[in-house]
Design an enzyme around this catalytic site. Structure first.
Site, PDB file in Angstrom:
ATOM      1  N   HIS A  40      50.842  32.408  25.950  1.00  0.00           N
ATOM      2  CA  HIS A  40      50.463  31.294  26.812  1.00  0.00           C
ATOM      3  C   HIS A  40      49.148  31.636  27.513  1.00  0.00           C
ATOM      4  CE1 HIS A  40      50.776  29.618  31.063  1.00  0.00           C
ATOM      5  NE2 HIS A  40      50.647  28.532  30.327  1.00  0.00           N
ATOM      6  N   HIS A 114      40.885  29.049  32.437  1.00  0.00           N
ATOM      7  CA  HIS A 114      42.120  28.767  33.160  1.00  0.00           C
ATOM      8  C   HIS A 114      41.817  29.057  34.623  1.00  0.00           C
ATOM      9  CE1 HIS A 114      46.643  29.534  34.001  1.00  0.00           C
ATOM     10  NE2 HIS A 114      46.400  28.231  33.947  1.00  0.00           N
TER      11      HIS A 114
END
Length: 318
Positions: A40, A114
């Site tokens: 992830h 991110h």
């Protein structure tokens, strides 16, 4: 990372080549029926403390303060080893979120992100993955590109061209009437061991797959995650014939509750993740024994707690 599979069964002796060591009867099984370990937010080990804050929106105006960027990096880091190390560990699915830096002097350079952008650009990492794929032709890699922050149509076409240039003949075409869902053997026979999912309408290329459904619990509580995943998998059923991801990852709150996890000096976020993973892996094994169609399983900190070995083991009869 040897794996004992019991008397009379094939043994995986190295997770770096586990697909080539699967029992022969799985070689003709569609890839959506195999249990595949994934990561992830795969590139978050490389976040750049000098990058402007990309998200959350509430913190963008504080990009000039280094401690704000440090907090974002702490909250956004979900992996602690490189892509090559993840590949060597047995990870075969990668969650890759793409951004274009506003006012970047190089209009054709892209980064992963991110919260912050990465230090390393997209093409450099894709070439590293391609080099690894060249050395491991029987390992099938699934790259899921998504989000595309601050993109326009021209940038999409530039990135798509770069992907096709880097991987070339290794790219496995998406499913069509002429090209059914790939298996290990069909990929090996064609020399196509890279599958790229491009989750945007700009993708009209036969070499690139559409977005892959990612189920996740959107919580920091393992019990809540397990419950939501179980419900989603039950609704999906076992008859669907496409890739999907079961995300075991924790999700930080989007409100001030996030401070509990990023400001606590006695209990780092990585420790919270490490505590949750053994429990969720146990849930995974129990769930698979009831419904043996899990496909891709993604996690944070993929080299912890035998995550990869646990997922790979699901490909053997329990």
């Amino acid at each position: 990372m040897a794996m004992s599979t019991g008397e009379g069964k094939t043994e995986v002796t190295s997770n770096s080549d586990w697909m080539s060591q699967l029992r022969p009867e799985l070689h003709d099984t569609p890839l959506y029926k195999l249990a595949i370990p994934g990561s992830h937010d795969s590139m978050t080990y490389d976040l750049d403390i000098n990058s402007a804050i990309i998200e959350p929106d509430e913190l963008k105006k504080w990009s000039w303060i280094i401690c704000a960027r440090e907090l974002v990096r702490t909250a956004a880091t979900t992996q602690d080893v490189t892509i090559t190390q993840q590949l060597d560990a047995g990870v075969r699915y990668f969650d890759l979120r793409i951004a274009h830096k506003t006012n970047d002097p190089d209009p054709n350079k892209f980064y992963f992100y991110h919260g912050l952008c990465t230090r390393t650009d997209v093409e450099t990492v894709l070439r590293d993955i391609n080099d690894w794929a060249e050395k491991h032709p029987k390992e099938i890699l699934i790259l899921a590109l998504s989000h595309f922050k601050d993109f326009n149509e021209e940038l999409h076409q530039s990135l798509i061209k770069s992907i096709k240039t880097v991987f070339g003949a290794k790219l496995r075409n998406k499913v069509s009437t002429q090209d059914p869902f790939p298996t290990l053997k069909s990929c090996w026979d064609k020399g196509t061991n890279v599958i790229v999912s491009y989750d945007h309408s700009a993708n009209q290329e036969p070499e690139l797959w559409p977005g892959i459904k990612y189920y996740y619990g959107n919580s920091m509580d393992p019990a809540t995650i397990e419950s939501k995943l179980e419900s989603a998998l039950h609704k999906r059923g076992s008859k669907a014939q496409d890739f999907f991801v079961c995300g075991l990852n924790l999700t930080l709150p989007e409100d001030t509750g996030v401070l509990k996890y990023i400001l606590n000096p006695c209990d780092k976020l990585t420790n919270v993740i490490k505590r949750s993973l053994p429990r969720m892996l146990q849930w995974l094994k129990q769930q698979y024994s009831q419904t043996p169609y899990m496909n891709i399983v993604a996690s944070d900190l993929v080299t912890c707690d035998d995550f990869v070995s646990t997922v790979v083991q699901l490909n053997w009869p329990q």
